[in-house]
Design an enzyme around this catalytic site. Sequence first.
Site, PDB file in Angstrom:
ATOM      1  N   ALA A  91     -22.553  -5.030 -21.555  1.00 25.64           N
ATOM      2  CA  ALA A  91     -23.323  -4.358 -22.597  1.00 25.64           C
ATOM      3  C   ALA A  91     -22.681  -4.724 -23.933  1.00 25.64           C
ATOM      4  O   ALA A  91     -21.498  -5.086 -23.987  1.00 25.64           O
ATOM      5  CB  ALA A  91     -23.286  -2.851 -22.373  1.00 25.64           C
ATOM      6  N   GLY A  94     -21.942  -4.557 -17.787  1.00 26.42           N
ATOM      7  CA  GLY A  94     -23.400  -4.521 -17.628  1.00 26.42           C
ATOM      8  C   GLY A  94     -23.955  -5.814 -17.037  1.00 26.42           C
ATOM      9  O   GLY A  94     -25.034  -5.809 -16.437  1.00 26.42           O
ATOM     10  N   GLU A 111     -15.000  -1.923 -17.910  1.00 26.62           N
ATOM     11  CA  GLU A 111     -15.263  -0.836 -18.869  1.00 26.62           C
ATOM     12  C   GLU A 111     -14.045   0.032 -19.139  1.00 26.62           C
ATOM     13  O   GLU A 111     -13.836   0.512 -20.251  1.00 26.62           O
ATOM     14  CB  GLU A 111     -16.423   0.046 -18.355  1.00 26.62           C
ATOM     15  CG  GLU A 111     -17.801  -0.582 -18.478  1.00 26.62           C
ATOM     16  CD  GLU A 111     -18.196  -1.434 -17.292  1.00 26.62           C
ATOM     17  OE1 GLU A 111     -17.312  -1.809 -16.484  1.00 26.62           O
ATOM     18  OE2 GLU A 111     -19.400  -1.743 -17.165  1.00 26.62           O
TER      19      GLU A 111
HETATM   20  N1  COA Z   1     -20.375  -7.312 -26.338  1.00 28.14           N
HETATM   21  C1  COA Z   1     -20.469  -7.840 -27.571  1.00 28.14           C
HETATM   22  N2  COA Z   1     -20.010  -9.058 -27.877  1.00 28.14           N
HETATM   23  C2  COA Z   1     -19.417  -9.768 -26.905  1.00 28.14           C
HETATM   24  C3  COA Z   1     -19.273  -9.273 -25.598  1.00 28.14           C
HETATM   25  C4  COA Z   1     -19.790  -7.994 -25.328  1.00 28.14           C
HETATM   26  N3  COA Z   1     -19.731  -7.444 -24.105  1.00 28.14           N
HETATM   27  N4  COA Z   1     -18.630 -10.204 -24.859  1.00 28.14           N
HETATM   28  C5  COA Z   1     -18.390 -11.245 -25.677  1.00 28.14           C
HETATM   29  N5  COA Z   1     -18.871 -10.980 -26.910  1.00 28.14           N
HETATM   30  C6  COA Z   1     -18.820 -11.844 -28.097  1.00 28.14           C
HETATM   31  C7  COA Z   1     -17.435 -11.870 -28.722  1.00 28.14           C
HETATM   32  O1  COA Z   1     -17.231 -10.749 -29.571  1.00 28.14           O
HETATM   33  C8  COA Z   1     -17.526 -13.175 -29.489  1.00 28.14           C
HETATM   34  O2  COA Z   1     -18.284 -12.975 -30.659  1.00 28.14           O
HETATM   35  P1  COA Z   1     -17.795 -13.581 -32.083  1.00 28.14           P
HETATM   36  O3  COA Z   1     -17.771 -15.068 -31.870  1.00 28.14           O
HETATM   37  O4  COA Z   1     -18.845 -13.136 -33.044  1.00 28.14           O
HETATM   38  O5  COA Z   1     -16.428 -13.018 -32.328  1.00 28.14           O
HETATM   39  C9  COA Z   1     -18.351 -14.065 -28.570  1.00 28.14           C
HETATM   40  O6  COA Z   1     -19.079 -13.181 -27.734  1.00 28.14           O
HETATM   41  C10 COA Z   1     -17.521 -14.979 -27.693  1.00 28.14           C
HETATM   42  O7  COA Z   1     -16.601 -14.175 -26.972  1.00 28.14           O
HETATM   43  P2  COA Z   1     -14.994 -14.401 -27.007  1.00 28.14           P
HETATM   44  O8  COA Z   1     -14.344 -13.112 -26.673  1.00 28.14           O
HETATM   45  O9  COA Z   1     -14.592 -15.051 -28.287  1.00 28.14           O
HETATM   46  O10 COA Z   1     -14.828 -15.442 -25.809  1.00 28.14           O
HETATM   47  P3  COA Z   1     -13.530 -15.647 -24.898  1.00 28.14           P
HETATM   48  O11 COA Z   1     -13.783 -16.887 -24.120  1.00 28.14           O
HETATM   49  O12 COA Z   1     -12.287 -15.547 -25.701  1.00 28.14           O
HETATM   50  O13 COA Z   1     -13.534 -14.395 -23.881  1.00 28.14           O
HETATM   51  C11 COA Z   1     -14.538 -12.802 -22.389  1.00 28.14           C
HETATM   52  C12 COA Z   1     -14.591 -14.233 -22.974  1.00 28.14           C
HETATM   53  C13 COA Z   1     -15.782 -12.611 -21.543  1.00 28.14           C
HETATM   54  C14 COA Z   1     -13.281 -12.668 -21.509  1.00 28.14           C
HETATM   55  C15 COA Z   1     -14.488 -11.788 -23.535  1.00 28.14           C
HETATM   56  O14 COA Z   1     -15.529 -12.077 -24.445  1.00 28.14           O
HETATM   57  C16 COA Z   1     -14.630 -10.361 -23.101  1.00 28.14           C
HETATM   58  O15 COA Z   1     -13.700  -9.769 -22.578  1.00 28.14           O
HETATM   59  N6  COA Z   1     -15.836  -9.769 -23.335  1.00 28.14           N
HETATM   60  C17 COA Z   1     -16.085  -8.359 -23.073  1.00 28.14           C
HETATM   61  C18 COA Z   1     -16.244  -8.094 -21.595  1.00 28.14           C
HETATM   62  C19 COA Z   1     -16.453  -6.611 -21.371  1.00 28.14           C
HETATM   63  O16 COA Z   1     -15.599  -5.782 -21.613  1.00 28.14           O
HETATM   64  N7  COA Z   1     -17.664  -6.286 -20.878  1.00 28.14           N
HETATM   65  C20 COA Z   1     -18.010  -4.931 -20.581  1.00 28.14           C
HETATM   66  C21 COA Z   1     -18.704  -4.304 -21.735  1.00 28.14           C
HETATM   67  S1  COA Z   1     -19.222  -2.653 -21.357  1.00 28.14           S
END
Ligand code: COA
Length: 260
Positions: A66, A111, A134
């Site tokens: 999400a 999500g 989460e």
């Molecule tokens: N919500 C909003 N934005 C998200 C997102 C999410 N769940 N997951 C990734 N993004 C965005 C990042 O903020 C980033 O945006 P930006 O370029 O404007 O800063 C972009 O997507 C790329 O993500 P980034 O974190 O830079 O990539 P990464 O390769 O370093 O890491 C993940 C990848 C998936 C490990 C990391 O993005 C992450 O942990 N995401 C959240 C996962 C999460 O907690 N999901 C549950 C949500 S309830």
Amino acid sequence: MASENILVDIRSGVCTLTVNRPDKLNALNRQTLLDLDAAFLRAERDDSIRVLVLTGAGDRAFVAGADIGEIRDLSAVEARAFSALGQRVMSRIQNLEKPVIAAINGYALGGGLELALGCHLRIAADSARVGLPEIKLGIMPGFGGTQRLLRLTGTTRALELILTGEPITAERAEVLGMINQVVGADALESTVEALAQTLAAAAPEAVRGILQAVNKGADMDLESGLALETARFALCCATDDMREGTSAFLEKRAPKFTGR
Ligand code: COA
């Protein structure tokens, strides 16, 4: 039928929906959830569609969760509505009378995993990582993750994954019963396409009966589930496709199902 957030491609009875926010790793904001809901509703009503495939745009993520930017500002009342919306979309998918295959092409987190768990079949690239992180944000799954993961893996593994929040590999997820098959990233599209075509050629009443009996049966006592199975089996036997399938076997030829 398409929206900016959800790309739609319909070919040979297979509708592919692609969550299209690659710069945010396809994170589900409220509008994307509404667009997904609408896309599944339309696909449900379109008789030319037999099977759906759900995937994420780009080569990094299925859906990374999400949208955390939207979650941060939620009040409790808004959070309740957000959770209800997410759960409605995942339940719509699960209750669809057409098979939905998740093609997990990268991160399926939070999500994103909950979305995949709402689908009927899950094929993942070996590069994919899945999990419910989460807890690391100070929250818990709200789009059905606690319930659907529990039903797939049992309490031991569900609690481990949800309490630690640590993502796992696709291979591990397959061992835990969360994923049907893991393939090399290059083979994901062709594997899913072949499976979708096989399902699209099946007798629709049999497909509907199987989906309902298994999905509803999972939450029924055995007696009730068996009664549902009998009712759906009888319905299959009211179709031309049943005559065609059984005749084709006896005549040693491939069946040609028409959906009647
Ligand atoms: N919500 C909003 N934005 C998200 C997102 C999410 N769940 N997951 C990734 N993004 C965005 C990042 O903020 C980033 O945006 P930006 O370029 O404007 O800063 C972009 O997507 C790329 O993500 P980034 O974190 O830079 O990539 P990464 O390769 O370093 O890491 C993940 C990848 C998936 C490990 C990391 O993005 C992450 O942990 N995401 C959240 C996962 C999460 O907690 N999901 C549950 C949500 S309830």
